[in-house]
Write an enzyme that holds these catalytic residues in place. Structure first.
Site, PDB file in Angstrom:
ATOM      1  N   ARG A  54       0.806  -1.220   0.000  1.00  0.00           N
ATOM      2  CA  ARG A  54       0.000   0.000   0.000  1.00  0.00           C
ATOM      3  C   ARG A  54       0.840   1.271   0.000  1.00  0.00           C
ATOM      4  NH1 ARG A  54      -5.399  -1.349   3.569  1.00  0.00           N
ATOM      5  NH2 ARG A  54      -5.921  -3.272   2.445  1.00  0.00           N
ATOM      6  N   ASP A 162     -15.032  10.789   9.594  1.00  0.00           N
ATOM      7  CA  ASP A 162     -14.041   9.765   9.295  1.00  0.00           C
ATOM      8  C   ASP A 162     -12.673  10.425   9.327  1.00  0.00           C
ATOM      9  OD1 ASP A 162     -14.290   6.746   7.939  1.00  0.00           O
ATOM     10  OD2 ASP A 162     -12.400   7.767   7.498  1.00  0.00           O
TER      11      ASP A 162
END
Length: 302
Positions: A54, A162
Site C-alpha cells: 500500500r 471519518d
C-alpha cells in the site's frame, strides 16, 4: 470503516518478493508506531507485506528511494500532510447501505417512535456516524429517518465523520456507482436516489439531513451537544485495549440519557466500561445512568 486486521504482536520480517524497495523491519516498526500514534491503529507484524504494497504507491508518487527515507519524511517537520496520506493508504474503507440490518431494525422500531415524538414536542434529534467511510451508513440512517416522517426542515441532523478526508469528500458528493448501491431495495433506491452519470445520486432532501467532517477519534471532539444515537461500527476493534478504554466513556458522555451506541459485529464494550452502558441485544447498547465527564485527550495517544 475497516482497517488493517490485527494479529498477535511479534517481530516483523522484511516484506519481500514484490517489485520495488524492501520494507525492512526497522522501517515497519517506525510506520506501525506512526500509525498508532496518529490514528490508534494496531498493525500486526504479519501485515508487513500489505503495508509495503500500500505504501509503495506513496514512495513512487514522492520519488523516494526507500522506506527509511519515507519514514524520515513522514516524521519530519513538513510531514503532516503525508502522515494523513499514509493513514489513508493503510485503511480500507468498506461499507454498504443498511449494513448489519439488525441495528436499523432497532432504529426503526425502538428509536424512531421516540424521536418523532421528541421532534413534535419541539426537541432536537442528533445522530453520529463515527467512521462513516464513503457515507453509506449516514445516508442509510437518513433514509430511515425520512421514511419515518423526519426531515431537515425540523431540528434533525446526522453527523458523519471519518479520519480519511478522501472518503469524506466522496460522502459529501453523495454519488455512488452501481456496485456501491448494495443493500438498497429497488423501491428505496427509487425513493432516495436519482440516476446520475456513472451511478446514482443521493436525493437533495436526504443530503440535507447529513453533514460530514474529517475527525480523528483520538483528538478532541468539537461536538458539544448530546447524541440520541452513535453508530461506531467496525472501527474500535482495530484499536488496542488502552485506546478502546479511553473511547468508551467519551462515547457515553456524548450520548443523551438512554441514548444508543451501535458497534460492529465483532466489537463489544469492554467489561471495565460496562457500568456506562446497558446491553440491548447484539452489539447494541444504551447509556446507563449519569456519566462523569471523561478526561480530555492529551493530544494523540502514544
Amino acid at each position: 470503516m475497516s482497517l488493517l486486521p490485527s494479529t498477535p504482536p511479534g517481530k516483523a520480517p522484511p516484506a519481500s518478493g514484490l517489485h520495488g524497495p524492501e520494507l525492512d523491519a526497522a522501517s515497519f516498526r517506525r510506520i506501525a508506531a506512526i500509525a498508532h500514534r496518529e490514528a490508534g491503529l494496531y498493525i500486526a507484524p504479519a501485515k508487513a507485506a500489505m503495508v509495503r504494497t500500500r505504501l509503495a504507491r506513496r514512495l513512487r508518487a514522492l520519488a523516494l528511494p526507500g522506506f527509511a527515507a519515507y519514514c524520515d519524511m513522514v516524521e519530519g517537520a513538513g510531514g503532516l500532510a503525508e502522515r494523513g496520506a499514509m493513514i489513508s493508504a493503510l485503511t480500507t474503507n468498506v461499507s454498504h447501505f443498511f449494513r448489519e440490518a439488525h441495528h436499523f431494525d432497532i432504529l426503526r422500531e425502538r428509536l424512531l417512535p421516540h424521536l418523532a415524538d421528541k421532534v413534535r414536542a419541539g426537541g432536537r434529534v442528533r445522530i453520529w456516524s463515527a467512521g462513516c467511510s464513503n457515507g453509506q451508513e449516514p445516508y442509510s440512517i437518513a433514509a430511515s429517518l425520512k421514511d419515518a416522517g423526519l426531515s431537515a426542515t425540523q431540528d434533525v441532523r446526522i453527523l458523519g465523520t471519518d479520519i480519511d478526508p478522501g472518503v469524506i469528500a466522496h460522502a459529501r458528493r453523495g454519488r455512488y456507482p452501481a456496485h456501491m448501491m448494495t443493500g438498497l431495495s429497488d423501491d428505496m433506491r427509487a425513493r432516495h436516489f436519482s440516476p446520475a452519470p456513472g451511478g446514482w445520486q443521493v436525493s437533495p432532501d436526504l443530503a440535507a439531513l447529513v453533514s460530514f467532517r474529517t475527525l480523528n477519534l483520538l483528538d478532541d471532539w468539537p461536538m458539544r451537544g448530546a447524541f440520541d444515537a452513535i453508530f461506531c461500527r467496525n472501527v474500535v476493534i482495530y484499536f488496542d485495549a488502552e485506546t478502546q478504554a479511553r473511547l468508551w466513556p467519551r462515547f457515553a458522555h456524548h450520548l443523551a440519557p438512554e441514548g444508543w451506541l451501535f458497534l460492529g459485529h465483532s466489537e463489544r464494550v469492554s467489561p471495565a466500561a460496562q457500568a456506562h452502558f446497558t446491553s440491548r441485544g447484539l452489539t447494541s447498547y444504551q447509556r446507563a445512568g449519569a456519566i462523569p465527564a471523561p478526561a480530555r485527550p492529551e493530544g494523540r495517544l502514544a
